[in-house]
Design an enzyme around this catalytic site. Sequence first.
Site, PDB file in Angstrom:
ATOM      1  N   ASP A  34       0.823  -1.209   0.000  1.00 57.63           N
ATOM      2  CA  ASP A  34       0.000   0.000   0.000  1.00 57.63           C
ATOM      3  C   ASP A  34       0.863   1.267   0.000  1.00 57.63           C
ATOM      4  O   ASP A  34       1.989   1.255   0.490  1.00 57.63           O
ATOM      5  CB  ASP A  34      -0.914  -0.019   1.238  1.00 57.63           C
ATOM      6  CG  ASP A  34      -2.090   0.935   1.098  1.00 57.63           C
ATOM      7  OD1 ASP A  34      -2.359   1.410  -0.028  1.00 57.63           O
ATOM      8  OD2 ASP A  34      -2.743   1.217   2.124  1.00 57.63           O
ATOM      9  N   HIS A  51       2.502   3.263  -9.003  1.00 58.99           N
ATOM     10  CA  HIS A  51       2.246   1.840  -9.295  1.00 58.99           C
ATOM     11  C   HIS A  51       3.418   1.235 -10.073  1.00 58.99           C
ATOM     12  O   HIS A  51       3.815   0.097  -9.845  1.00 58.99           O
ATOM     13  CB  HIS A  51       0.945   1.674 -10.076  1.00 58.99           C
ATOM     14  CG  HIS A  51      -0.257   2.127  -9.297  1.00 58.99           C
ATOM     15  ND1 HIS A  51      -0.470   1.775  -7.978  1.00 58.99           N
ATOM     16  CD2 HIS A  51      -1.310   2.918  -9.633  1.00 58.99           C
ATOM     17  CE1 HIS A  51      -1.609   2.322  -7.547  1.00 58.99           C
ATOM     18  NE2 HIS A  51      -2.131   3.021  -8.539  1.00 58.99           N
ATOM     19  N   LEU A 145      10.446 -20.820  -4.392  1.00 63.43           N
ATOM     20  CA  LEU A 145       9.487 -19.913  -3.752  1.00 63.43           C
ATOM     21  C   LEU A 145       8.150 -19.905  -4.497  1.00 63.43           C
ATOM     22  O   LEU A 145       8.128 -19.846  -5.728  1.00 63.43           O
ATOM     23  CB  LEU A 145      10.069 -18.485  -3.770  1.00 63.43           C
ATOM     24  CG  LEU A 145       9.123 -17.373  -3.311  1.00 63.43           C
ATOM     25  CD1 LEU A 145       9.043 -17.324  -1.797  1.00 63.43           C
ATOM     26  CD2 LEU A 145       9.570 -16.015  -3.840  1.00 63.43           C
TER      27      LEU A 145
END
Length: 255
Positions: A34, A51, A145
């Site tokens: 965020d 972004h 991962l």
Amino acid sequence: MIKRVQSWLGREDRQQPVDISPDNIPRHVAIIMDGNGRWAKRLGLPRIVGHQNGMKAVKRVTIAADELGIEFLTMYAFSTENWKRPKEEVDFLMRLPVEFLAIELDELIEKNVQVRVMGDSEALPSYTRKAMEEAVQRTENNTGLILNFALNYGGRKEIEDCMRELAIEVAEGKLNPDDINSQLIDSRLLSGGLPDPDLMIRTSGEMRLSNFMLWQLAYSELWFTDVYWPEFGREHLLQAVAEYQRRSRRYGGLK
Ligand code: IPE
Ligand code: IPE
Ligand code: MG
């Protein structure tokens, strides 16, 4: 093995070492990424630049998580509520996964990362869905991962859908209501197959869940930072893990 990880906690605090034990690395870390918009605003730039830079942070944090030995990394990329934003911003956010994967997928494959996605993919534009599907397919046999994107994800919608599915099975006589338990629900949620997050990180100073993994975060350790997502990096992840290792997880019992 990582014995002692040297890290730099920011300009004022340079060279402060962060001690991390290799024996207590959180298996699953979930992140609410965020503050992209506020980061850009602070620099006098349009929100989309935030972004764009947030995407670079995804790359940094994925690599750092992998090096640290984290097994599952869930990244909240777009919520079921984020459609309320202006169309231009939503369009930009929907193109980001396409761009991210075009740039990074080869390296993720090289690093043996398995990409997954959870959320309502039907509502995504076809180009976003296609890019994600391709990444999932091309990495499905990787054993490193697990990088799980929450994309058009909402915790309440996930629970609603699960309840509806179970109700249908009960109505059709395929499921006995007595067999509904936490384990069954876990396996039917979008995160099915992943353990619950051990550590949940939210950036940008907001201290709320914003509809993220409402069921799965029941006993996760929560860590908040004022740092905006585009400036989040390896050193912040290390800081969060170091703090995680100082917590005492009791699950309602006694230590
Ligand atoms: C997080 O940054 C990215 C998404 C929610 C998609 P924001 O866009 O929410 O940035 P702020 O919170 O407005 O600063
Ligand atoms: C949460 O951030 C969603 C994502 C990070 C994808 P928001 O910025 O949408 O959350 P609110 O609106 O501040 O609660
Ligand atoms: Mg926000």
